[in-house]
Structures are given as C-alpha cells and as structure tokens.
Design a protein around this motif. Structure first.
Motif, PDB file in Angstrom:
ATOM      1  N   SER A 548       0.746  -1.386  -0.058  1.00 56.11           N
ATOM      2  CA  SER A 548      -0.129   0.042  -0.080  1.00 56.11           C
ATOM      3  C   SER A 548       0.835   1.057  -0.161  1.00 56.11           C
ATOM      4  CB  SER A 548      -0.778   0.032   1.266  1.00 56.11           C
ATOM      5  OG  SER A 548      -0.161   0.039   2.425  1.00 56.11           O
ATOM      6  N   GLU A 549       2.103   1.187   0.728  1.00 50.40           N
ATOM      7  CA  GLU A 549       2.796   2.544   0.725  1.00 50.40           C
ATOM      8  C   GLU A 549       3.543   2.783  -0.602  1.00 50.40           C
ATOM      9  OE1 GLU A 549       5.111  -0.560   3.531  1.00 50.40           O
ATOM     10  OE2 GLU A 549       3.032  -0.370   2.627  1.00 50.40           O
ATOM     11  N   ARG A 550       3.687   1.703  -1.215  1.00 52.04           N
ATOM     12  CA  ARG A 550       4.299   2.071  -2.660  1.00 52.04           C
ATOM     13  C   ARG A 550       3.291   2.713  -3.654  1.00 52.04           C
ATOM     14  NH1 ARG A 550       8.731  -2.584  -3.754  1.00 52.04           N
ATOM     15  NH2 ARG A 550       9.193  -3.240  -1.709  1.00 52.04           N
ATOM     16  N   LEU A 551       2.213   2.182  -3.493  1.00 56.62           N
ATOM     17  CA  LEU A 551       1.108   2.689  -4.506  1.00 56.62           C
ATOM     18  C   LEU A 551       0.804   4.060  -3.794  1.00 56.62           C
ATOM     19  CD1 LEU A 551      -1.483  -0.004  -4.319  1.00 56.62           C
ATOM     20  CD2 LEU A 551       0.083   0.439  -5.978  1.00 56.62           C
ATOM     21  N   ALA A 552       0.796   4.484  -2.597  1.00 52.32           N
ATOM     22  CA  ALA A 552       0.470   5.709  -2.123  1.00 52.32           C
ATOM     23  C   ALA A 552       1.781   6.762  -2.851  1.00 52.32           C
ATOM     24  CB  ALA A 552       0.489   5.891  -0.711  1.00 52.32           C
ATOM     25  N   VAL A 553       2.961   6.230  -2.480  1.00 54.55           N
ATOM     26  CA  VAL A 553       3.955   7.179  -3.101  1.00 54.55           C
ATOM     27  C   VAL A 553       3.929   7.308  -4.348  1.00 54.55           C
ATOM     28  CG1 VAL A 553       6.456   6.963  -3.673  1.00 54.55           C
ATOM     29  CG2 VAL A 553       5.623   6.268  -1.331  1.00 54.55           C
ATOM     30  N   ALA A 554       3.610   6.436  -5.421  1.00 56.99           N
ATOM     31  CA  ALA A 554       3.439   6.637  -6.781  1.00 56.99           C
ATOM     32  C   ALA A 554       2.293   7.342  -7.146  1.00 56.99           C
ATOM     33  CB  ALA A 554       3.050   5.287  -7.296  1.00 56.99           C
ATOM     34  N   PHE A 555       1.110   7.543  -6.367  1.00 58.67           N
ATOM     35  CA  PHE A 555       0.180   8.577  -6.315  1.00 58.67           C
ATOM     36  C   PHE A 555       0.626   9.842  -6.346  1.00 58.67           C
ATOM     37  CE2 PHE A 555      -2.931  11.110  -4.492  1.00 58.67           C
ATOM     38  CZ  PHE A 555      -3.877  11.197  -5.541  1.00 58.67           C
ATOM     39  N   GLY A 556       1.406  10.000  -5.320  1.00 59.68           N
ATOM     40  CA  GLY A 556       2.113  11.474  -4.688  1.00 59.68           C
ATOM     41  C   GLY A 556       3.060  11.941  -5.784  1.00 59.68           C
ATOM     42  N   LEU A 557       3.575  10.945  -6.483  1.00 54.78           N
ATOM     43  CA  LEU A 557       4.691  11.467  -7.446  1.00 54.78           C
ATOM     44  C   LEU A 557       3.952  11.809  -8.805  1.00 54.78           C
ATOM     45  CD1 LEU A 557       7.192   8.535  -7.138  1.00 54.78           C
ATOM     46  CD2 LEU A 557       7.593  10.888  -6.650  1.00 54.78           C
ATOM     47  N   ILE A 558       2.522  11.414  -8.926  1.00 53.18           N
ATOM     48  CA  ILE A 558       1.956  11.789 -10.271  1.00 53.18           C
ATOM     49  C   ILE A 558       1.173  12.950 -10.010  1.00 53.18           C
ATOM     50  CG2 ILE A 558       2.299   9.517 -11.625  1.00 53.18           C
ATOM     51  CD1 ILE A 558      -0.695   9.064 -10.754  1.00 53.18           C
ATOM     52  N   THR A 559       0.855  13.473  -8.651  1.00 55.65           N
ATOM     53  CA  THR A 559       0.084  14.218  -8.227  1.00 55.65           C
ATOM     54  C   THR A 559       0.351  15.694  -7.921  1.00 55.65           C
ATOM     55  OG1 THR A 559      -1.618  12.476  -7.817  1.00 55.65           O
ATOM     56  CG2 THR A 559      -2.202  14.773  -6.854  1.00 55.65           C
ATOM     57  N   PHE A 560       1.556  15.497  -7.151  1.00 55.04           N
ATOM     58  CA  PHE A 560       2.005  16.728  -6.185  1.00 55.04           C
ATOM     59  C   PHE A 560       3.176  17.366  -7.027  1.00 55.04           C
ATOM     60  CE2 PHE A 560       0.341  14.326  -2.246  1.00 55.04           C
ATOM     61  CZ  PHE A 560      -0.725  14.644  -2.432  1.00 55.04           C
ATOM     62  N   PRO A 561       3.233  18.748  -6.791  1.00 53.23           N
ATOM     63  CA  PRO A 561       4.261  19.473  -7.492  1.00 53.23           C
ATOM     64  C   PRO A 561       5.787  19.078  -7.064  1.00 53.23           C
ATOM     65  CG  PRO A 561       3.275  20.958  -5.976  1.00 53.23           C
ATOM     66  CD  PRO A 561       2.358  19.739  -6.358  1.00 53.23           C
ATOM     67  N   PRO A 562       6.611  18.988  -7.573  1.00 46.79           N
ATOM     68  CA  PRO A 562       8.087  18.478  -7.327  1.00 46.79           C
ATOM     69  C   PRO A 562       8.503  19.176  -5.955  1.00 46.79           C
ATOM     70  CG  PRO A 562       8.149  19.126  -9.747  1.00 46.79           C
ATOM     71  CD  PRO A 562       6.872  19.720  -9.090  1.00 46.79           C
ATOM     72  N   ASP A 563       8.083  20.459  -5.681  1.00 48.23           N
ATOM     73  CA  ASP A 563       8.739  21.033  -4.389  1.00 48.23           C
ATOM     74  C   ASP A 563       8.041  20.771  -3.034  1.00 48.23           C
ATOM     75  OD1 ASP A 563       6.489  22.272  -5.115  1.00 48.23           O
ATOM     76  OD2 ASP A 563       7.126  24.322  -4.550  1.00 48.23           O
ATOM     77  N   ARG A 564       6.920  19.914  -3.343  1.00 45.81           N
ATOM     78  CA  ARG A 564       6.101  19.610  -2.014  1.00 45.81           C
ATOM     79  C   ARG A 564       6.391  18.258  -1.547  1.00 45.81           C
ATOM     80  NH1 ARG A 564      -0.496  19.114  -1.690  1.00 45.81           N
ATOM     81  NH2 ARG A 564      -0.625  17.888   0.020  1.00 45.81           N
ATOM     82  N   PRO A 565       6.630  18.113  -0.379  1.00 41.83           N
ATOM     83  CA  PRO A 565       6.883  16.723   0.246  1.00 41.83           C
ATOM     84  C   PRO A 565       5.694  15.802   0.167  1.00 41.83           C
ATOM     85  CG  PRO A 565       7.679  18.430   1.746  1.00 41.83           C
ATOM     86  CD  PRO A 565       6.843  19.128   0.642  1.00 41.83           C
ATOM     87  N   ILE A 566       5.872  14.543  -0.173  1.00 44.78           N
ATOM     88  CA  ILE A 566       5.001  13.528  -0.172  1.00 44.78           C
ATOM     89  C   ILE A 566       4.580  13.053   1.015  1.00 44.78           C
ATOM     90  CG2 ILE A 566       4.055  11.328  -1.457  1.00 44.78           C
ATOM     91  CD1 ILE A 566       5.784  12.193  -3.752  1.00 44.78           C
ATOM     92  N   ARG A 567       3.642  13.066   1.939  1.00 46.26           N
ATOM     93  CA  ARG A 567       3.243  12.737   3.019  1.00 46.26           C
ATOM     94  C   ARG A 567       2.291  11.214   2.986  1.00 46.26           C
ATOM     95  NH1 ARG A 567       3.465  18.415   3.920  1.00 46.26           N
ATOM     96  NH2 ARG A 567       5.147  19.117   4.920  1.00 46.26           N
ATOM     97  N   ILE A 568       2.827  10.499   3.603  1.00 46.92           N
ATOM     98  CA  ILE A 568       2.204   9.319   3.513  1.00 46.92           C
ATOM     99  C   ILE A 568       1.821   8.701   4.967  1.00 46.92           C
ATOM    100  CG2 ILE A 568       1.980   6.757   2.863  1.00 46.92           C
ATOM    101  CD1 ILE A 568       2.308   8.760   0.404  1.00 46.92           C
ATOM    102  N   MET A 569       0.488   8.055   5.318  1.00 49.39           N
ATOM    103  CA  MET A 569       0.116   7.641   6.470  1.00 49.39           C
ATOM    104  C   MET A 569      -0.113   6.179   6.365  1.00 49.39           C
ATOM    105  SD  MET A 569       0.319  10.432   8.242  1.00 49.39           S
ATOM    106  CE  MET A 569       0.730  12.349   7.755  1.00 49.39           C
ATOM    107  N   LYS A 570       0.262   5.431   7.407  1.00 51.49           N
ATOM    108  CA  LYS A 570       0.099   4.127   7.465  1.00 51.49           C
ATOM    109  C   LYS A 570      -0.612   3.644   8.811  1.00 51.49           C
ATOM    110  CE  LYS A 570       2.500   0.572   6.058  1.00 51.49           C
ATOM    111  NZ  LYS A 570       1.630  -0.134   5.380  1.00 51.49           N
ATOM    112  N   ASN A 571      -1.457   2.659   8.848  1.00 48.51           N
ATOM    113  CA  ASN A 571      -1.844   2.124  10.173  1.00 48.51           C
ATOM    114  C   ASN A 571      -1.067   1.132  10.580  1.00 48.51           C
ATOM    115  OD1 ASN A 571      -2.589   0.280   8.049  1.00 48.51           O
ATOM    116  ND2 ASN A 571      -4.439  -0.311   9.107  1.00 48.51           N
TER     117      ASN A 571
END
Length: 615
Positions: A548-571
C-alpha cells in the motif's frame, strides 16, 4: 470541566417565616455598636479572602485564617465558604475539609464549596462521599453541587454512579437546568457512554458551551471523528461561543485523522478568536502538526505559546521522539526542569520512547532510574519501553532479566516488546519461547496474534503460525488490513496492497513500473524474506511490489508538484523491503517522502532515512 455558575440563591432555614425576615432586617439599636462592627468586619474579611484566592496568596491567607479563628468569625457560614474556596484554589483540599468540619453551621453553600474542592483537586471519592453525607441532612443538592459530583464520576469512570446522580437530578427537577444538564452530558461522554450523552444533549432545551464541548469531546474519544466535526460545524452555524476545550477536541480529531488542511483552517479560527495562545489548544496543535508530518509547524506553535502546561511539554516531547529529533527531546526535558515543571509518568514514557528508537541504552536506563527521584513508580508501559529499548538494541538477555525482576506481572505489552526485539535480531528460538509465554496469558489482542504468527513463521514453525491465525479467526476477529493514505486538498486517497480501485490506477501502476527499472539500475534488490507465507518466490515478488505505501508514493509522485513533500500515513509498521524501496524512490525521483507508520515518522531524502534504518 469548569464552567460559570449562577450566583448562590438565598438559602432559608426550614422554619424561617416572613415575621423572622422582618425582624432580622430591622436596624440594630444604636446602643449595640459591637454587632455593627462585627458585621462590617466579616464582610471585609470575605472580600479579603476573595482577593487572596484570586492571587493564590497562601501565606497571607493563612494569617487571615488565624485572625478569623481568634475573632470567632469561623461560625459565619459565608466566611467558612470563602475559606474553603481559598484552600481549594491553593490545591489544599484537606485544609478545605478541616474548615468544613469545624464550621458549626453548614449551609448549602458550605456543602457545595467542600464538594467542589474535592472534585477540582482530584479527590473524587471524597466528593461523592460528602455528597452522600449531605443527602442525610435536610438540605438538598442544587445546580452548584450536581456538576461537582458528576465531574467526580467522570474522573472515576463510574457511569453507574453517574446514572444514579442523574436520576436524583430528575427527581429534584434539575435535569433540564443548563449547568446540571451540561455536566451530565460531559460525564457520560467522558465515561464513554456516548449514546446516553447524546440522548441527554438532544433533550436539553438550552445548551451552553459545556454541553457542546462535552459532546464533541465524547465523539473524539470514541473515535467518531466525523460526528465530532459535524457537531462542531453545527455549533459554529448556531454562533456558539466555543471555548479552548472545544477547539482542543476538534484539533485533536484532525490530528488523529491526519486531516492537515482542515486542521490548518481550525488553527486559523483559533487565531481569530484569540484561543491560539491557550496551552490546551496549543498541545492539540502541536500533536496535529506532528502527527501530520509537519514537525516545523509543531515547533512554531510550541514557541508561540507564552504559558505552557505539562500536556504541551509532553506533546512536544513525543513529537520529537516520533520524528527522531532525539537530542531536541533531551533539551526539552532539561528546559522543563529549569522552568520548574515537574515531569509525570507520561513525560518519562516520551523520553524512554525517544531513547528506544535511537538505540540509546545508557540514556534510557538513566531516565528509567530518574523516575524514582521524582517519586514516580514505573508502570507496565515504562517496563515495556525499557524492554523495547534493550530488545531493539540486541540486548535480548538483558531484556529477559528486566522482565524476571519486574515487581509486577509482565503484561502483553511487555512480552510483545521482547518479541519485537527477537524478530528484529532473528532470535527465532527466544521468539518461539516468548510466544509460548504469551499464549499462557490467555486472551490477547488481535495484533498480538498477528505478531505471534509472524514470530512462529520466521522461526519456520508454520504449524504454530497457522494455529495463531486460526485462533484469530475462531474469535471472529479479522487481521487488520494494511492501509496507506494521502491527503490531497480536502480529500483522502486510501490504498491497500494490490489495490486497483483508484480512478488513476493505470497511471499509478505505470509509475511504479517506471520507477522499478530506475531503482534496479541504482542497485535495489527486493528482499522477499518479509513475506511470511509459504509461497513461491515469484508470488513473493508480486506481493511485496504492490504494498500500500508504494502505491501511495506513486500517487504522490504523479499528483503533487516537485517542491512539495509527499506525506504518507500508514496504520501498520512499514515493512523492511518497502523501507529500502522508498529510499531508492526518493533518490531516483529527487523527492522528499515522509511516511508515518504506527510507531514513528520516516523522512526519506536522497536515498537516506532519518531513522538510520533503526526502527
């Protein structure tokens, strides 16, 4: 919870008649000046006591109390009331009790004062005991007394006693009094009886900030974030003047649900209403920013609050520990001591946690011993933290010795900490032995069954692993699904392993394929040992590639601008291979990736993680 109370009504004695009232209101004969002097003096004393109460001037108050005794004014109920209140506000409830017991005439106000003194100073048993004593007199409780007693029930987590008091309030006609009703709502909410709280809340014809705040707090504690936020929105629509307790509860909801954007909006509202300087709101804001991965925001809030309570210090300490700002945590502890703020058992849990996740064994042992200097007896969570510290550091036998010497029986959390250490350092023999100990405890949590199953599987004891999973199924409890989520604006995007339900699934999986090629060229090799199932290598590779965390990272990479940190939360805890993979992802993409699992934060940047591969 404190709330404003109406002025005390005139209390008449049972046989008081109109003729008595006329007689007592007649002016005193001029030939009796001592009575006039006494009346003037006792009023003056009451005003002085009130002033000393506001200023918490204990030495002067003690001197004035001595004068009261010498002058014989302790027989006047109003003076006794002010003395009781004075000691209560100076956190000397047993002095309040002594004044009460020595008062020859006890009015309803006197009873109210002493019961309130116990409730406000964390002596709930005495508050309820004196309430019972009062019921044995001709006097009856009023809107001053009920809130103090229901508060005591909340502290003791005794909704059964609270229900009895609620019934008495109904019988005496106080159930719809705004102060009594609000205190009942607050009591049920804090005791976890959310349905009873809501029923009372809905039946109240008039509501104040206490009833609204109590209800919002109840939903927050029950984990019903949506209900809490909806109620808060309704309160704003009705132009309710919410207080710092209300804001604190709602900000806590945002922090628990990692709703950063909404939390920022509420922070702005706190600023507009001047509640941003409240230490209660401040501690919730620190937790909000820390839990959402914005540790800089937590520091900023902490620095801006002029007066900090213990809760705020603890919130900042745990934030530092979770974000691996270990030295900053130690500095904060020293600042607390310098500021005269006495640490409590939660404070020491925070610093032990910081030591554990940084591998600082000697530091951790120092703080564990320091607890006794502050008169704090280590509890099961402190022992669990110490065992966790030793276990993570590979000192498994030392951890076993700590457990053997514990003055209390080791609990599930203590054994679980040792089991985690065994898993991290590959001591399968000890892990299996600890697993057997845990089974002897009888009923354990579903998370522990999963940990047991993994420990047995890692030891190659697949039969026992299957038995642990079967026990979980037999109890009707499902293993918690591993989820990762990302916040985009006001929307949360959630992913599970192998998830293909997202509207941008094709782009997400294509991004992972592109990244996989770059990562392999950079030296990444999948570690399938983290798949604890009897399947072939190809299936293990497929299982681990789409966590799940890899899918979330991939989503962040295609969604957020390059200068914005990608923040992922896991349970759940991030697995070792995903941790390695995300290091390569950060290096190949040039992005900052922040992952919060169920224990701590990992900040990945340029192929490195702030945890130093120690978690």
């Amino acid at each position: 919870m404190l709330h404003p109370l109406p002025k005390t009504p005139l209390q008449l004695k049972p046989n008081f008649t109109l003729s008595n009232l006329l007689i007592t209101t007649l002016p005193k004969p001029p030939q009796n000046p001592p009575n006039f002097e006494q009346s003037f003096t006792h009023n003056h004393i009451c005003k002085l006591l009130l002033s000393l109460t506001h200023s918490r001037a204990l030495p002067k108050g003690l001197q004035l109390h001595a004068h009261v005794i010498k002058s014989g004014f302790q027989t006047i109920p109003l003076v006794s009331h002010h003395l009781i209140n004075f000691y209560s506000k100076n956190q000397l409830p047993l002095h309040s009790r002594q004044v009460f017991e020595q008062a020859p005439h006890k009015s309803s106000t006197t009873w109210s004062s002493v019961i309130s003194s116990f409730a406000q100073n964390e002596l709930p048993v005495l508050a309820i005991d004196y309430f019972r004593r009062m019921l044995g007199t001709p006097l009856r409780p009023d809107d001053h007394i009920y809130p103090s007693v229901t508060k005591s029930c909340a502290i003791l987590n005794r909704p059964d006693v609270g229900q009895s008091i609620h019934s008495l309030a109904v019988k005496t006609g106080y159930q719809f009094d705004v102060f009594v009703g609000s205190s009942v709502v607050d009591m049920y909410a804090k005791c976890g009886e959310i349905r009873d709280a809501r029923k009372m809340f809905d039946e109240m014809p008039d509501k104040n900030v206490v009833s609204w705040s109590g209800m919002i707090y109840g939903y927050t504690q029950a984990g019903e974030a949506e209900e809490a936020l909806m109620l808060f929105k309704q309160a704003l629509v009705e132009n309710l003047d919410v207080n710092d307790f209300t804001f604190s509860s709602v900000v806590r909801v945002c922090g628990s649900s990692t709703l950063l954007e909404l939390g920022k909006q509420i922070h702005g509202l706190c600023f507009k209403t001047s509640f941003n300087s409240s230490s209660f709101v401040g501690s919730s804001l620190v937790s909000l920013y820390a839990k959402c991965g914005v540790i800089e925001g937590a520091y900023r809030v902490f620095d801006e609050i002029p007066v900090r309570n213990l809760g705020m210090w603890n919130a900042m300490l745990i934030a530092c520990a979770q974000h691996v700002h270990t030295n900053k945590a130690f500095d904060l502890f020293k600042q607390m001591e310098s500021a005269g703020m006495k640490p409590n058992f939660i404070t020491f849990l925070c610093v032990l946690y910081a030591c554990s996740h940084a591998g600082l064994v000697e530091k951790g042992q120092h703080y564990f011993q320091l607890m006794k200097a502050y008169g704090i007896e280590p509890g099961e969570m402190h022992y669990a933290s110490l065992v966790d510290l030793l276990g993570r550091s590979g000192k498994l036998q030392d951890a076993v010795k700590i457990i053997e010497k514990m003055p209390i029986e080791p609990t599930e959390s203590v054994w679980g900490a040792l089991l985690t250490g065994c898993r991290l350092h590959g001591d399968t023999e000890l892990a299996a032995s600890v697993a057997d100990k845990i089974f002897e405890l009888g009923s354990v949590s579903s998370g522990m069954h999963v940990l047991l199953s993994n420990a047995y599987a890692a030891a190659g004891r697949f039969e026992e692993a299957a038995k642990a999973r079967k026990m979980l199924r037999d109890r009707g409890v499902k293993k918690e699904t591993g989820l990762s989520w990302v916040e985009e604006g006001n929307k949360i995007h959630t992913f599970a392993a192998g998830d293909r339900s997202h509207m941008r699934t094709n782009e997400i999986y294509q991004k992972l394929e592109d990244l996989a090629e770059e990562m392999e060229r950079a030296g990444y090799i999948a570690d399938t040992s983290f798949v604890l199932r009897e399947v072939n290598n190809e299936e293990k590779n497929q299982t681990i590639r789409y966590h799940s965390e890899r899918l979330a990272v991939a989503f962040g990479l295609i969604t957020f601008p390059p200068d914005r940190p990608i923040r992922i939360m896991k349970n759940l805890r991030i697995c070792g291979d995903c941790h390695t993979a995300i290091k390569f992802m950060s290096k190949c993409s040039g992005r900052v990736i922040i992952v919060r699992d169920n224990n701590r934060f990992h900040r990945f940047e340029d192929g490195k993680c702030t945890c130093g591969d120690y978690w």
